[in-house]
Design an enzyme around this catalytic site. Structure first.
Site, PDB file in Angstrom:
ATOM      1  N   GLY A   5      42.816  41.862  32.041  1.00  0.00           N
ATOM      2  CA  GLY A   5      42.971  42.940  33.002  1.00  0.00           C
ATOM      3  C   GLY A   5      44.073  43.886  32.583  1.00  0.00           C
ATOM      4  O   GLY A   5      44.573  43.828  31.458  1.00  0.00           O
ATOM      5  N   ASP A  14      41.350  52.405  38.695  1.00  0.00           N
ATOM      6  CA  ASP A  14      40.847  52.008  37.377  1.00  0.00           C
ATOM      7  C   ASP A  14      39.409  51.502  37.486  1.00  0.00           C
ATOM      8  O   ASP A  14      39.052  50.472  36.905  1.00  0.00           O
ATOM      9  CB  ASP A  14      41.737  50.928  36.746  1.00  0.00           C
ATOM     10  CG  ASP A  14      41.521  50.801  35.234  1.00  0.00           C
ATOM     11  OD1 ASP A  14      40.954  51.745  34.641  1.00  0.00           O
ATOM     12  OD2 ASP A  14      41.909  49.773  34.661  1.00  0.00           O
TER      13      ASP A  14
END
Length: 400
Positions: free
Chosen positions: A10, A127
């Site tokens: 991530g 994002d």
């Protein structure tokens, strides 16, 4: 608990597949390293941790558990357990698997359903991209990776960072250096993903932010001056000194056979240069293009509706909003790293009260050394291989 294998990365952590010894279930374990390097990192990680514990939505990844922390003097990393998903939308898009119109509609419906929930809680993801949309083989989808997420800032005079959103999915207002933005940046990202699902290629794939902006204006045309009001001087000058470009939205019909009039109409509502005129996630869910996706999802995929002998019982609210806004008022009171460490340690300890037997990592496991040495900071996703290809199959009500 023994780490098995790394499955992805991530914005600020690494994710491994592990087995929960309490029930033998395969789950995902996210390692958040270097939490207490500085106050900014401490606030960011605590925000993400609180969000994962706050979320209660089928299309948003949430925390199932948090590993027991050590004594506070040795407390440096956080480990969060979430549901283990089989793949992500990027791998599906680049795979050879055919994507039907039904696939696209049910994926897009779930993305917007989860996004409406996040925005109703006052949260900007910042994002949204195919790699941050986890999927299972039955086409269930969850939004993940909240390392860059934050609460929406209502005060337009408060500056926000432009270091957000992977470039290909970055909204024009962010590309132009706008110092304040809202939930519309996530909707732009979803529009880019929608086009990518239709065409099986990235819509705006540029080498630099300036080129990214040029590709956007090539499609949408030169924006009106009103849409450039919040742009930085350099971006505004770059657009105005260039030749006037007319819109060329008709090329969207060439993405694929699935780019019907309804599909392109919704896509054009998402890919609007001016964020004030861009459709919201909630309004996009009402578009007729998504009617079939909604029906399929709630007929045979969701957990909010259920079948009985007499037929299907549907929920009263197909796209629920958050029950309350996500609170981040605690952040203003955090003045030191040690204070943050104490607060996070207390939060995890209180979160575990009344839960099942607390978990910790087995240091004798074969993968332990690799796991604890996993790279920290901003990480890249691992390279996709043929073994990562997942076949997504839409269920019907007869398969339940």
């Amino acid at each position: 608990m023994e780490p098995d294998r790394p499955i992805g990365y991530g914005a600020f952590g690494v994710v491994w597949s592990v087995t929960d010894p309490r029930d033998g279930r395969k789950v995902a374990l996210k390692k958040m390293p270097n939490v207490f390097q500085n106050l900014v990192s401490c606030k960011r990680v605590f925000r993400e941790l609180r969000m994962l514990c706050f979320f209660k939505h089928d299309n948003v990844l949430s925390a199932l558990d948090i590993l027991q922390p050590p004594q506070i003097d040795c407390f440096e990393e956080i480990y969060v357990i979430t549901e283990l998903m089989q793949s992500d939308l990027h791998k599906v898009i680049v795979s050879p698997q055919p994507l039907t119109t039904d696939h696209i509609k049910v994926f897009l419906y779930q993305i917007l359903r989860g996004l409406k929930y996040l925005h109703s809680a006052g949260i900007l993801h910042r994002d949204i991209k195919p790699g941050n949309l986890l999927v299972n083989s039955n086409c269930l989808l969850k939004i993940c990776d909240f390392g860059l997420a934050r609460v929406e800032e209502p005060d337009p005079s408060r500056h926000m960072t432009q270091e957000v959103v992977t470039q290909y999915y970055r909204a024009p207002e962010v590309l132009m250096g706008c110092r304040h933005y809202g939930s519309a940046i996530d909707v732009w990202s979803v529009g880019c993903i929608f086009a990518e699902l239709l065409g099986r290629r990235i819509l705006f794939q540029a080498q630099s932010p300036i080129q990214q902006l040029d590709l956007i204006t090539d499609l949408l045309g030169t924006p009106p001056l009103s849409a450039l009001a919040s742009a930085c001087e350099g971006a505004r000058a770059h657009i105005l000194r260039g030749p006037h470009k007319p819109p060329s939205l008709s090329v969207l019909y060439m993405l694929s056979d699935g780019a019907t009039h309804e599909a392109v109409h919704l896509l054009c509502r998402m890919l609007v240069f001016d964020p004030a005129k861009r459709i919201s996630g909630g309004d996009a869910l009402s578009h007729p293009y998504l009617d079939e996706g909604r029906l399929r999802y709630h007929t045979c995929m969701c957990r909010c509706c259920y079948s009985v002998a007499g037929g299907r019982v549907y929920t009263r609210d197909f796209e629920p909003a958050a029950e309350r806004p996500f609170s981040h008022s605690y952040e203003n009171s955090l003045l030191s790293v040690w204070q943050g460490k104490e607060l996070i340690h207390r939060f995890i300890t209180e979160h575990q009260q009344g839960k099942r037997v607390p978990l910790c990592i087995n240091p004798q496991s074969a993968a332990f050394k690799t796991f604890i040495r996993a790279p920290s900071g901003r990480l890249r996703r691992r390279t996709r291989t043929g073994a990562d290809v997942l076949q997504c199959h839409l269920m019907t009500d007869r398969q339940l």
